[in-house]
Scaffold this motif. Structure first.
Motif, mmCIF file in Angstrom:
data_model
loop_
_atom_site.group_PDB
_atom_site.id
_atom_site.type_symbol
_atom_site.label_atom_id
_atom_site.label_comp_id
_atom_site.label_asym_id
_atom_site.label_seq_id
_atom_site.Cartn_x
_atom_site.Cartn_y
_atom_site.Cartn_z
ATOM 1 N N ARG A 122 1.140 -1.266 0.039
ATOM 2 C CA ARG A 122 -0.029 0.110 -0.029
ATOM 3 C C ARG A 122 0.774 1.285 0.098
ATOM 4 O O ARG A 122 0.123 2.413 0.173
ATOM 5 N N LYS A 124 3.932 3.748 -1.656
ATOM 6 C CA LYS A 124 5.062 4.187 -2.582
ATOM 7 C C LYS A 124 6.094 4.700 -2.076
ATOM 8 O O LYS A 124 5.964 5.765 -1.266
ATOM 9 N N LYS A 128 11.206 0.984 -4.353
ATOM 10 C CA LYS A 128 10.270 -0.074 -4.066
ATOM 11 C C LYS A 128 10.361 -1.046 -5.315
ATOM 12 O O LYS A 128 10.350 -2.288 -4.908
ATOM 13 N N GLY A 129 10.545 -0.890 -6.378
ATOM 14 C CA GLY A 129 10.649 -1.717 -7.590
ATOM 15 C C GLY A 129 11.582 -2.715 -7.162
ATOM 16 O O GLY A 129 11.526 -3.967 -7.344
ATOM 17 N N ARG A 190 -3.351 -6.046 -1.185
ATOM 18 C CA ARG A 190 -3.755 -5.605 -2.328
ATOM 19 C C ARG A 190 -5.457 -5.840 -2.788
ATOM 20 O O ARG A 190 -5.724 -5.025 -3.383
ATOM 21 N N MET B 1 5.554 8.587 -9.728
ATOM 22 C CA MET B 1 5.630 9.257 -8.570
ATOM 23 C C MET B 1 6.242 10.462 -8.909
ATOM 24 O O MET B 1 5.730 11.530 -8.202
ATOM 25 N N LYS B 4 3.310 12.982 -9.576
ATOM 26 C CA LYS B 4 2.578 13.590 -8.488
ATOM 27 C C LYS B 4 3.280 14.790 -7.726
ATOM 28 O O LYS B 4 2.844 15.627 -7.230
ATOM 29 N N GLU B 25 2.447 12.864 0.221
ATOM 30 C CA GLU B 25 3.265 11.892 -0.416
ATOM 31 C C GLU B 25 4.227 11.454 0.144
ATOM 32 O O GLU B 25 4.737 10.212 0.503
ATOM 33 N N SER B 29 5.286 8.097 2.087
ATOM 34 C CA SER B 29 6.365 7.074 1.623
ATOM 35 C C SER B 29 7.439 6.832 2.708
ATOM 36 O O SER B 29 8.136 5.705 2.809
ATOM 37 N N GLY B 32 5.547 3.911 4.528
ATOM 38 C CA GLY B 32 6.017 2.862 4.132
ATOM 39 C C GLY B 32 7.512 2.263 4.366
ATOM 40 O O GLY B 32 7.481 1.201 4.679
#
Lengths: 319, 316
Positions: A122, A124, A128-129, A190, B1, B4, B25, B29, B32
């Motif tokens: 959830r 970004k 991350k990729g 997801r 990204m 945005k 944002e 992140s 995250g």
């Protein structure tokens, strides 16, 4: 006046047709039930076969080993094999060693995999990729590839022969099959509609609170599933434990030495037992060893199974 | 990204500096990253570093001196050995284990879907059925299954044939019939090995069945009710509701089956690797696994790329 008989015959015909339909429905349902029962019973036999063999052998007395009339149920029962297996395995000590690996690792692993799975599903963030690619690599690259460097790393830190190595790897999201659990959790998170999470955030819930109060209760079925897997795989882990442990072996590793140990120390445990008897009892002792190893898991499963199915159904309604 | 971030620039200019820096944002992140942080540390220490060392091993000549490894760079010697000098690796280990994977994985996955759908509805004895299907997971992932196969079941077969030791069922008559019918030998071999390994294969499905069962149970029952009202048949319900809703789990299941096949201790390449490591040939053992690993990685990449197209996500 003319309509009446026609109407009546139509009604009868319709009634007959609906009855026919009902019968064909009942027949198809009957075949469905029979087919499912036959299939499940057959498959159940294949699945249960090893367990049945274990139970059938475990308490067989030595008189029955070469008796051709004994197939499943032994004629003479004896607990000699069980005593031998129990003492040769040094059961309580070995069990304690397994538990020392299992329980802390389990909790640490669950914590890390659920958090990380949510993070991947959830959010970004930069890189991350690439991180996700590495995650996939941790799943598909077998441990055997980097086991030798890992071993020397733990050797340098003086952490061999202790469960700390397992705990560290579990909290780092690199425990046994942690990558897979992270992937499973990510898939489950997801699949959840993002609206409930956005609603919680707009209502002033922090990120962690949103995760804890809103998202986690909705993926209970996945968490229970990975808990079961985690318990089983830590319990049964042979490869890593056999590399990291030299003394104080956990059950799964100790079991592989059962037959060899039996020949060496078996005589000490039952006074006056002959070499022939030991050899005759060998299969029963191995069965008892297996029983002692998977027994706790089976007992746990008998209790947890109910909870497991219930939680699956509960989330089924919520989702 | 980056798009945005550009969008946010204009209205954010009016805000004080601290708030401008911590946009929604950015805060998101950072959160995250916090969620993922234990894994980042763990993966560096327990995966990336050992993995890089392992890659270095494949390019080195390893000697054990006083319990410590000494590495000597020898370019591509180990790889050259694997591909040109080692007589057995490619024909006897790599190719057979890849073909085994190719026929086992589809069977295991199809079978698991079948069983999961079959035991999802309520029926008499369902709890028992589910309990039974978890047994392979408990028993087969341990050493117990090896002891059972080699120590106990081996003694049970009357003739004491070597084949009978590993398999519960055998199919000699099948093969003769197929041969008489003029079916090509390769197909006969596959069919007979499937029949021979019914036991092994069903025992490999435990995890997959559970994964799919959890997915099937997560489908809202309202969608089935709607389909029933509209008069959908069972077949239509399966393809239009069940299949799309479990497709993401299906992808996981397929990949899991491939990996399971590949890390199995009975796998030929793994056996050879352990043989080499026990001989002290750490460099060659590591190289073999590395080559195999790259092959499987490529296969998984292709499978993911193809099947990933058809996966349906509820929120997309």
């Amino acid at each position: 006046m003319m309509d009446q008989p026609i109407h009546e015959s139509q009604r009868l015909r319709a009634k007959a047709a609906s009855k026919k339909l009902e019968i064909s429905y009942a027949v198809s349902k009957f075949f469905k039930v029979v087919f499912r029962a036959a299939f499940l019973i057959g498959l159940g036999y294949v699945m249960l076969y090893p367990i049945l063999i274990i139970f059938s052998n475990a308490f067989k007395a030595k008189e029955d080993v070469y008796d051709p009339t004994v197939i499943w149920l032994p004629k003479h029962l004896s607990s000699q094999a069980f005593t031998l297996a129990f003492k040769t395995l040094d059961y309580w000590k070995t069990l304690a060693s397994t538990c020392k690996i299992l329980f802390p690792s389990l909790i640490l692993q669950l914590t890390s995999t659920v958090l990380v799975g949510y993070g991947f599903a959830r959010f970004k963030f930069a890189g991350k990729g690439i991180m996700f690619m590495i995650l996939i690599f941790t799943i598909i690259v077998p441990m055997q590839t980097y086991m030798i460097p890992l071993y020397s790393q733990f050797q340098n830190w003086g952490m061999l022969d202790s469960p700390v190595s397992f705990w560290l790897m579990a909290i780092g999201g690199m425990g046994i099959r942690s990558g897979l659990y992270i992937f499973i959790m990510r898939q489950f998170f997801r699949q959840m509609p993002p609206e409930i999470e956005e609603a919680a955030l707009i209502d002033g819930c922090g990120y962690f609170k949103t995760f804890w109060r809103v998202m986690l209760p909705n993926v209970v079925s996945a968490v229970v599933t990975i808990t079961m897997f985690s318990i089983v795989w830590y319990w049964n882990d042979y490869y890593i434990a056999s590399m990291f442990y030299k003394t104080d072996l956990p059950l799964s590793v100790h079991l592989t030495f059962l037959q060899a140990n039996l020949n060496v120390v078996g005589k000490n445990f039952i006074s006056g037992i002959s070499d022939t008897d030991l050899w005759l009892l060998r299969e029963s002792v191995l069965s008892c060893g297996c029983l002692l190893t998977i027994g706790p898991l089976l007992i746990l499963y008998v209790f947890a199974q109910r909870f497991f199915t219930e939680s699956i159904e509960r989330t089924g309604i919520v989702g | 990204m980056s798009k945005k971030a550009n969008n946010l620039k204009t209205p954010a200019d009016a805000l004080p500096v601290a708030k401008r820096f911590l946009t929604f944002e950015r805060r998101k992140s950072i959160a995250g990253l916090c969620f993922v942080s234990p894994w980042i540390l763990g993966v560096i220490i327990f995966f990336l570093v050992p993995m890089i060392t392992a890659v270095r091993y494949t390019f080195s000549d390893i000697q054990m001196v006083n319990g410590k490894f000494t590495l000597e760079w020898n370019n591509f010697e180990n790889y050259k050995w694997v591909f040109t000098q080692d007589p057995t690796f490619i024909p006897d280990e790599l190719v057979p284990s890849l073909t085994e994977m190719a026929w086992q994985v589809p069977i295991v996955v199809l079978f698991s879907v079948f069983v999961a759908v079959l035991i999802k509805d309520k029926f008499f004895g369902r709890t028992l059925a589910r309990a039974v299907f978890f047994l392979p997971v408990i028993v087969s992932s341990g050493v117990v299954i090896n002891i059972l196969k080699n120590g106990i079941m081996a003694g049970q077969t009357v003739g004491g044939e070597l084949e009978g030791a590993a398999y519960m069922f055998s199919a000699p008559s099948f093969t003769t019939i197929f041969n008489d019918l003029g079916v090509p030998a390769q197909i006969t071999n596959i069919v007979s090995s499937v029949v021979n390994e019914v036991f092994d294969l069903t025992w490999k499905c435990g995890v997959q069945i559970l994964l799919l069962l959890a997915a099937v149970n997560n489908i809202p029952s309202s969608s089935y009710e709607v389909a029933d009202m509209e008069g959908a048949t069972g077949w239509e319900k399966f393809w239009k509701i069940t299949f799309p809703m479990i497709s993401s789990t299906l992808l996981v299941t397929i990949i899991y089956s491939i990996i399971d096949c590949f890390t199995d201790s009975e796998n030929l390449v793994m056996k050879r690797m352990m043989e080499l490591v026990n001989k002290g040939a750490y460099d060659q053992g590591t190289t073999i696994v590395m080559v195999y690993c790259i092959c499987v990685l490529a296969i998984i990449g292709v499978v993911y790329a193809i099947i990933g197209r058809f996966v349906f996500y509820y929120n997309d």
